[in-house]
Design a protein around this motif. Structure first.
Motif, PDB file in Angstrom:
ATOM      1  N   GLY A   1     -38.189-122.320  39.184  1.00  0.00           N
ATOM      2  CA  GLY A   1     -37.329-123.073  38.279  1.00  0.00           C
ATOM      3  C   GLY A   1     -36.546-122.221  37.297  1.00  0.00           C
ATOM      4  O   GLY A   1     -35.805-122.755  36.466  1.00  0.00           O
ATOM      5  N   GLN A   2     -36.683-120.880  37.375  1.00  0.00           N
ATOM      6  CA  GLN A   2     -35.968-120.013  36.441  1.00  0.00           C
ATOM      7  C   GLN A   2     -34.504-119.866  36.874  1.00  0.00           C
ATOM      8  O   GLN A   2     -34.186-119.948  38.057  1.00  0.00           O
ATOM      9  N   PRO A   3     -33.601-119.641  35.910  1.00  0.00           N
ATOM     10  CA  PRO A   3     -32.168-119.562  36.234  1.00  0.00           C
ATOM     11  C   PRO A   3     -31.865-118.484  37.278  1.00  0.00           C
ATOM     12  O   PRO A   3     -32.330-117.357  37.162  1.00  0.00           O
ATOM     13  N   GLY A   4     -31.090-118.859  38.295  1.00  0.00           N
ATOM     14  CA  GLY A   4     -30.629-117.906  39.303  1.00  0.00           C
ATOM     15  C   GLY A   4     -31.605-117.598  40.414  1.00  0.00           C
ATOM     16  O   GLY A   4     -31.268-116.879  41.349  1.00  0.00           O
ATOM     17  N   VAL A   5     -32.835-118.112  40.329  1.00  0.00           N
ATOM     18  CA  VAL A   5     -33.835-117.803  41.359  1.00  0.00           C
ATOM     19  C   VAL A   5     -33.632-118.728  42.561  1.00  0.00           C
ATOM     20  O   VAL A   5     -33.516-119.938  42.409  1.00  0.00           O
ATOM     21  N   VAL A   6     -33.582-118.122  43.749  1.00  0.00           N
ATOM     22  CA  VAL A   6     -33.415-118.856  45.008  1.00  0.00           C
ATOM     23  C   VAL A   6     -34.674-118.633  45.839  1.00  0.00           C
ATOM     24  O   VAL A   6     -35.204-117.519  45.872  1.00  0.00           O
ATOM     25  N   GLU A   7     -35.136-119.674  46.515  1.00  0.00           N
ATOM     26  CA  GLU A   7     -36.290-119.535  47.411  1.00  0.00           C
ATOM     27  C   GLU A   7     -35.858-119.831  48.833  1.00  0.00           C
ATOM     28  O   GLU A   7     -35.212-120.845  49.103  1.00  0.00           O
ATOM     29  N   THR A   8     -36.207-118.939  49.757  1.00  0.00           N
ATOM     30  CA  THR A   8     -35.857-119.131  51.163  1.00  0.00           C
ATOM     31  C   THR A   8     -36.907-120.011  51.848  1.00  0.00           C
ATOM     32  O   THR A   8     -37.948-120.315  51.257  1.00  0.00           O
ATOM     33  N   ALA A   9     -36.662-120.360  53.088  1.00  0.00           N
ATOM     34  CA  ALA A   9     -37.594-121.211  53.836  1.00  0.00           C
ATOM     35  C   ALA A   9     -38.958-120.549  53.996  1.00  0.00           C
ATOM     36  O   ALA A   9     -39.981-121.225  54.057  1.00  0.00           O
TER      37      ALA A   9
ATOM     38  N   LEU B   1     -39.851-116.477  50.277  1.00  0.00           N
ATOM     39  CA  LEU B   1     -39.331-115.346  49.509  1.00  0.00           C
ATOM     40  C   LEU B   1     -38.481-115.884  48.367  1.00  0.00           C
ATOM     41  O   LEU B   1     -37.652-116.769  48.568  1.00  0.00           O
ATOM     42  N   GLN B   2     -38.682-115.359  47.167  1.00  0.00           N
ATOM     43  CA  GLN B   2     -37.826-115.707  46.029  1.00  0.00           C
ATOM     44  C   GLN B   2     -36.995-114.490  45.650  1.00  0.00           C
ATOM     45  O   GLN B   2     -37.490-113.361  45.688  1.00  0.00           O
ATOM     46  N   TYR B   3     -35.725-114.739  45.305  1.00  0.00           N
ATOM     47  CA  TYR B   3     -34.870-113.631  44.904  1.00  0.00           C
ATOM     48  C   TYR B   3     -33.843-114.107  43.882  1.00  0.00           C
ATOM     49  O   TYR B   3     -33.548-115.293  43.763  1.00  0.00           O
ATOM     50  N   ARG B   4     -33.328-113.136  43.145  1.00  0.00           N
ATOM     51  CA  ARG B   4     -32.233-113.396  42.203  1.00  0.00           C
ATOM     52  C   ARG B   4     -31.180-112.323  42.413  1.00  0.00           C
ATOM     53  O   ARG B   4     -31.507-111.135  42.525  1.00  0.00           O
ATOM     54  N   VAL B   5     -29.922-112.725  42.476  1.00  0.00           N
ATOM     55  CA  VAL B   5     -28.814-111.777  42.610  1.00  0.00           C
ATOM     56  C   VAL B   5     -28.487-111.243  41.221  1.00  0.00           C
ATOM     57  O   VAL B   5     -28.108-112.004  40.329  1.00  0.00           O
ATOM     58  N   ILE B   6     -28.633-109.937  41.045  1.00  0.00           N
ATOM     59  CA  ILE B   6     -28.289-109.301  39.764  1.00  0.00           C
ATOM     60  C   ILE B   6     -26.832-108.851  39.804  1.00  0.00           C
ATOM     61  O   ILE B   6     -26.084-109.069  38.862  1.00  0.00           O
ATOM     62  N   GLU B   7     -26.445-108.205  40.919  1.00  0.00           N
ATOM     63  CA  GLU B   7     -25.034-107.881  41.188  1.00  0.00           C
ATOM     64  C   GLU B   7     -24.761-108.282  42.637  1.00  0.00           C
ATOM     65  O   GLU B   7     -25.533-107.912  43.530  1.00  0.00           O
TER      66      GLU B   7
ATOM     67  N   LYS C   1     -27.288-105.704  43.977  1.00  0.00           N
ATOM     68  CA  LYS C   1     -28.584-105.458  43.343  1.00  0.00           C
ATOM     69  C   LYS C   1     -29.315-106.793  43.270  1.00  0.00           C
ATOM     70  O   LYS C   1     -28.776-107.766  42.744  1.00  0.00           O
ATOM     71  N   PHE C   2     -30.517-106.825  43.815  1.00  0.00           N
ATOM     72  CA  PHE C   2     -31.321-108.044  43.859  1.00  0.00           C
ATOM     73  C   PHE C   2     -32.691-107.772  43.248  1.00  0.00           C
ATOM     74  O   PHE C   2     -33.151-106.635  43.216  1.00  0.00           O
ATOM     75  N   ARG C   3     -33.345-108.840  42.824  1.00  0.00           N
ATOM     76  CA  ARG C   3     -34.775-108.795  42.513  1.00  0.00           C
ATOM     77  C   ARG C   3     -35.483-109.722  43.486  1.00  0.00           C
ATOM     78  O   ARG C   3     -35.066-110.857  43.679  1.00  0.00           O
ATOM     79  N   PHE C   4     -36.545-109.210  44.126  1.00  0.00           N
ATOM     80  CA  PHE C   4     -37.355-109.999  45.062  1.00  0.00           C
ATOM     81  C   PHE C   4     -38.711-110.294  44.442  1.00  0.00           C
ATOM     82  O   PHE C   4     -39.304-109.417  43.804  1.00  0.00           O
ATOM     83  N   TRP C   5     -39.224-111.504  44.676  1.00  0.00           N
ATOM     84  CA  TRP C   5     -40.623-111.840  44.399  1.00  0.00           C
ATOM     85  C   TRP C   5     -41.239-112.147  45.754  1.00  0.00           C
ATOM     86  O   TRP C   5     -40.867-113.140  46.403  1.00  0.00           O
TER      87      TRP C   5
END
Length: 201
Positions: A57-65, A68-74, A131-135
């Motif tokens: 639920g955090q801003p910009g975080v996307v979850e794939t099927a 995997l959760q990720y946010r686009v930094i650049e 540039k991405f961040r992965f969880w």
């Protein structure tokens, strides 16, 4: 006659309304602060599932099927790599507590097909310059398997670790091209020319 028997003037209705509004606002603020505090505790101390549910639920975080959760930094631009490409990346890997467990010291080549599934999936989402961040949840990383440092024998990664990566995609090329370049380089090192002499076809 008693001195304390002084009549009290009735309170005006509008003052009572404002008083109740103030009490309601204070109560809502207290609930909001308590919720934020709870969310913060979940983010740092809850289970991996609780953390990922909160992080989703955090801003910009996307979850794939796959989860995997990720946010686009650049964002970067252009196409994205495939399993048959070799990427050149900078990365830093941390645990949820912020402890770094791995980091590139220089741009590092990696194939999306030869890393843990969550990391490979994330790489294939990144165009050049991104540039991405992965969880990465344990099921997409090393799962219930604890990993030890081969040099020290100490536990380097606890079982069921949720991994967080900051990744920069510098470039990527088809793996076949890289292999061809490596073969030419080996031939040159052995003194065998990499192709026919000039003018010969």
């Amino acid at each position: 006659m008693s001195i304390t028997a002084v009549p009290i003037a009735p309170t005006k209705r509008r003052y009572l309304v404002w008083l109740w509004i103030g009490i309601a606002a204070a109560t809502l603020s207290g609930v909001a602060l308590a919720w934020q505090g709870t969310a913060s505790v979940v983010a740092t101390r809850g289970t991996n599932e609780q953390f990922l549910a909160w992080n989703r639920g955090q801003p910009g975080v996307v979850e794939t099927a796959s989860g995997l959760q990720y946010r686009v930094i650049e964002p970067g631009e252009g196409p994205t790599p495939t399993d048959t490409d070799l990427t050149l990346i900078n990365y830093t890997g941390t645990f949820r507590n912020g402890e770094t467990f791995d980091a590139s010291r220089q741009p590092t080549p990696m194939s999306p097909a030869q890393v843990v599934p969550g990391f490979g999936e994330g790489l294939k989402l990144m165009p050049k310059g991104a540039k991405f961040r992965f969880w990465i949840k344990p099921e997409l990383a090393y799962g219930a398997e604890a990993r030890t440092d081969p040099q020290t024998g100490r536990e380097a990664m606890p079982a069921n670790s949720l991994l967080i990566f900051d990744v920069e995609m510098i470039d990527f090329v088809p793996e076949a091209v890289v292999r061809q370049m490596q073969m030419q380089q080996q031939l040159q090192q052995q003194g065998i020319p990499g192709g026919p002499p000039p003018g010969v076809r």
